[in-house]
Design a protein around this motif. Structure first.
Motif, PDB file in Angstrom:
ATOM      1  N   VAL A  48       0.861  -1.184   0.000  1.00 21.36           N
ATOM      2  CA  VAL A  48       0.000   0.000   0.000  1.00 21.36           C
ATOM      3  C   VAL A  48       0.892   1.227   0.000  1.00 21.36           C
ATOM      4  N   ARG A  49       0.621   2.156  -0.905  1.00 19.04           N
ATOM      5  CA  ARG A  49       1.315   3.442  -0.936  1.00 19.04           C
ATOM      6  C   ARG A  49       0.300   4.518  -0.573  1.00 19.04           C
ATOM      7  N   THR A  50       0.746   5.501   0.190  1.00 13.88           N
ATOM      8  CA  THR A  50      -0.147   6.570   0.613  1.00 13.88           C
ATOM      9  C   THR A  50       0.413   7.920   0.206  1.00 13.88           C
ATOM     10  N   GLY A  51      -0.436   8.902   0.232  1.00 15.73           N
ATOM     11  CA  GLY A  51      -0.009  10.264  -0.045  1.00 15.73           C
ATOM     12  C   GLY A  51      -1.163  11.227   0.125  1.00 15.73           C
ATOM     13  N   LYS A  52      -0.838  12.483   0.063  1.00  9.87           N
ATOM     14  CA  LYS A  52      -1.851  13.538   0.093  1.00  9.87           C
ATOM     15  C   LYS A  52      -2.202  13.882  -1.343  1.00  9.87           C
ATOM     16  N   ILE A  53      -3.453  14.258  -1.555  1.00  9.25           N
ATOM     17  CA  ILE A  53      -3.852  14.734  -2.879  1.00  9.25           C
ATOM     18  C   ILE A  53      -4.536  16.083  -2.706  1.00  9.25           C
ATOM     19  N   PHE A  54      -4.148  17.018  -3.536  1.00  7.04           N
ATOM     20  CA  PHE A  54      -4.693  18.374  -3.499  1.00  7.04           C
ATOM     21  C   PHE A  54      -5.362  18.645  -4.842  1.00  7.04           C
ATOM     22  N   ILE A  55      -6.613  19.062  -4.809  1.00  2.56           N
ATOM     23  CA  ILE A  55      -7.331  19.445  -6.021  1.00  2.56           C
ATOM     24  C   ILE A  55      -7.458  20.963  -5.990  1.00  2.56           C
ATOM     25  N   LEU A  56      -6.825  21.619  -6.956  1.00  3.61           N
ATOM     26  CA  LEU A  56      -6.852  23.071  -7.039  1.00  3.61           C
ATOM     27  C   LEU A  56      -7.776  23.472  -8.176  1.00  3.61           C
ATOM     28  N   LYS A  57      -8.745  24.320  -7.868  1.00  4.46           N
ATOM     29  CA  LYS A  57      -9.671  24.815  -8.901  1.00  4.46           C
ATOM     30  C   LYS A  57      -9.217  26.200  -9.321  1.00  4.46           C
ATOM     31  N   TYR A  58      -9.152  26.344 -10.630  1.00  2.00           N
ATOM     32  CA  TYR A  58      -8.581  27.541 -11.231  1.00  2.00           C
ATOM     33  C   TYR A  58      -9.535  28.026 -12.309  1.00  2.00           C
ATOM     34  N   GLY A  59      -9.874  29.314 -12.277  1.00  2.00           N
ATOM     35  CA  GLY A  59     -10.832  29.854 -13.224  1.00  2.00           C
ATOM     36  C   GLY A  59     -10.229  30.440 -14.488  1.00  2.00           C
ATOM     37  N   GLY A  60      -8.923  30.454 -14.605  1.00  2.00           N
ATOM     38  CA  GLY A  60      -8.269  31.045 -15.774  1.00  2.00           C
ATOM     39  C   GLY A  60      -8.362  30.165 -17.013  1.00  2.00           C
ATOM     40  N   LYS A  61      -7.919  30.700 -18.125  1.00  2.00           N
ATOM     41  CA  LYS A  61      -7.978  29.970 -19.391  1.00  2.00           C
ATOM     42  C   LYS A  61      -6.823  28.998 -19.553  1.00  2.00           C
ATOM     43  N   GLU A  62      -5.691  29.311 -18.981  1.00  2.00           N
ATOM     44  CA  GLU A  62      -4.505  28.483 -19.178  1.00  2.00           C
ATOM     45  C   GLU A  62      -4.058  27.848 -17.863  1.00  2.00           C
ATOM     46  N   LEU A  97      -3.557   0.518  -3.533  1.00  2.00           N
ATOM     47  CA  LEU A  97      -3.411  -0.878  -3.134  1.00  2.00           C
ATOM     48  C   LEU A  97      -2.865  -1.676  -4.303  1.00  2.00           C
ATOM     49  N   PHE A  98      -1.781  -2.400  -4.075  1.00  2.00           N
ATOM     50  CA  PHE A  98      -1.163  -3.222  -5.110  1.00  2.00           C
ATOM     51  C   PHE A  98      -1.404  -4.690  -4.794  1.00  2.00           C
ATOM     52  N   SER A  99      -1.589  -5.480  -5.839  1.00  2.00           N
ATOM     53  CA  SER A  99      -1.809  -6.914  -5.642  1.00  2.00           C
ATOM     54  C   SER A  99      -1.327  -7.669  -6.866  1.00  2.00           C
ATOM     55  N   GLU A 100      -1.075  -8.971  -6.670  1.00  2.00           N
ATOM     56  CA  GLU A 100      -0.659  -9.835  -7.781  1.00  2.00           C
ATOM     57  C   GLU A 100      -1.821 -10.035  -8.754  1.00  2.00           C
ATOM     58  N   LYS A 101      -3.005 -10.273  -8.204  1.00  2.00           N
ATOM     59  CA  LYS A 101      -4.213 -10.473  -9.004  1.00  2.00           C
ATOM     60  C   LYS A 101      -5.128  -9.278  -8.795  1.00  2.00           C
ATOM     61  N   PRO A 102      -5.991  -8.966  -9.755  1.00  2.00           N
ATOM     62  CA  PRO A 102      -6.892  -7.821  -9.587  1.00  2.00           C
ATOM     63  C   PRO A 102      -7.756  -7.967  -8.329  1.00  2.00           C
ATOM     64  N   LEU A 103      -7.888  -6.864  -7.600  1.00  2.00           N
ATOM     65  CA  LEU A 103      -8.742  -6.847  -6.418  1.00  2.00           C
ATOM     66  C   LEU A 103     -10.190  -6.643  -6.852  1.00  2.00           C
ATOM     67  N   SER A 104     -11.101  -7.314  -6.203  1.00  2.00           N
ATOM     68  CA  SER A 104     -12.510  -7.161  -6.547  1.00  2.00           C
ATOM     69  C   SER A 104     -12.997  -5.801  -6.065  1.00  2.00           C
ATOM     70  N   PRO A 105     -13.961  -5.204  -6.777  1.00  2.00           N
ATOM     71  CA  PRO A 105     -14.536  -3.937  -6.311  1.00  2.00           C
ATOM     72  C   PRO A 105     -15.117  -4.068  -4.900  1.00  2.00           C
ATOM     73  N   LYS A 106     -15.657  -5.241  -4.590  1.00  2.00           N
ATOM     74  CA  LYS A 106     -16.230  -5.481  -3.263  1.00  2.00           C
ATOM     75  C   LYS A 106     -15.141  -5.381  -2.187  1.00  2.00           C
ATOM     76  N   ARG A 112      -0.241   4.515 -11.864  1.00  2.00           N
ATOM     77  CA  ARG A 112       0.057   3.387 -11.003  1.00  2.00           C
ATOM     78  C   ARG A 112      -0.738   2.193 -11.465  1.00  2.00           C
ATOM     79  N   LYS A 113      -0.233   1.010 -11.178  1.00  2.00           N
ATOM     80  CA  LYS A 113      -0.916  -0.218 -11.582  1.00  2.00           C
ATOM     81  C   LYS A 113      -1.914  -0.688 -10.543  1.00  2.00           C
ATOM     82  N   GLY A 114      -1.874  -0.136  -9.353  1.00  2.00           N
ATOM     83  CA  GLY A 114      -2.766  -0.560  -8.285  1.00  2.00           C
ATOM     84  C   GLY A 114      -4.129   0.121  -8.366  1.00  2.00           C
ATOM     85  N   VAL A 115      -4.932  -0.132  -7.345  1.00  2.00           N
ATOM     86  CA  VAL A 115      -6.249   0.485  -7.214  1.00  2.00           C
ATOM     87  C   VAL A 115      -6.090   1.744  -6.375  1.00  2.00           C
ATOM     88  N   GLY A 116      -6.520   2.878  -6.907  1.00  2.00           N
ATOM     89  CA  GLY A 116      -6.428   4.147  -6.183  1.00  2.00           C
ATOM     90  C   GLY A 116      -7.703   4.416  -5.403  1.00  2.00           C
TER      91      GLY A 116
END
Length: 156
Positions: A39-53, A125-134, A81-85
């Motif tokens: 498992v890898r962790t981190g912070k994520i920041f979503i910045l909303k910007y009203g400009g054109k560029e 989350l990383f795994s050898e086989k795909p993790l189920s959505p459940k 990443r190859k894992g599930v975010g």
């Protein structure tokens, strides 16, 4: 005419050993969820910007305000990443203290053009086989977020 807001994400993650990720992995195993190898962790920041560029200061914001250069790295945009975010953010209407603090820091630094910031956690989350959505939803619900005040986004 309504001003279009663009969203940009910045991920900040440990430069070395991910102690939080190791703790989450132990908890996942204690839950009995099989197949998760890392498992890898981190912070994520979503910045909303009203400009054109694309805001030219985004890399500067990530480098000088969001990241501790001694122990963290950053990526503008989502890391491939190859894992599930699994991303966890405050629900709309819940005060985002970290986002407010970041907006204040941007103003103090003289950086303008960012309309709002939302701060959250990202778990991969990383795994050898795909993790189920459940299983992914189960891990998120039991370990990673409080459904009363937070929303979760799961991406494969």
């Amino acid at each position: 005419m309504k001003k279009l807001k663009r969203e940009y994400s910045v991920e900040v993650f440990p430069a070395g050993r991910d102690f939080r990720g190791e703790a989450v992995l132990r908890s996942v195993r204690e839950l009995g969820v099989k197949g998760v190898s890392r498992v890898r962790t981190g912070k994520i920041f979503i910045l909303k910007y009203g400009g054109k560029e694309f805001p030219s200061a985004l890399t500067e914001i990530a480098e000088k305000i969001l990241t501790d250069a001694v122990c963290e790295k950053f990526c503008v945009g989502e890391r491939k990443r190859k894992g599930v975010g699994i991303s966890v953010f405050p629900k709309q209407g819940v005060f985002d203290a970290e986002g407010k603090t970041l907006m204040d820091a941007l103003a103090i630094a003289g950086i303008t053009g960012i309309d709002s910031v939302s701060c959250g956690m990202k778990y991969t989350l990383f795994s050898e086989k795909p993790l189920s959505p459940k299983n992914c939803a189960f891990v998120a619900e039991k370990l990673l977020y409080n459904g009363v005040i937070e929303k979760v986004i799961i991406k494969k």
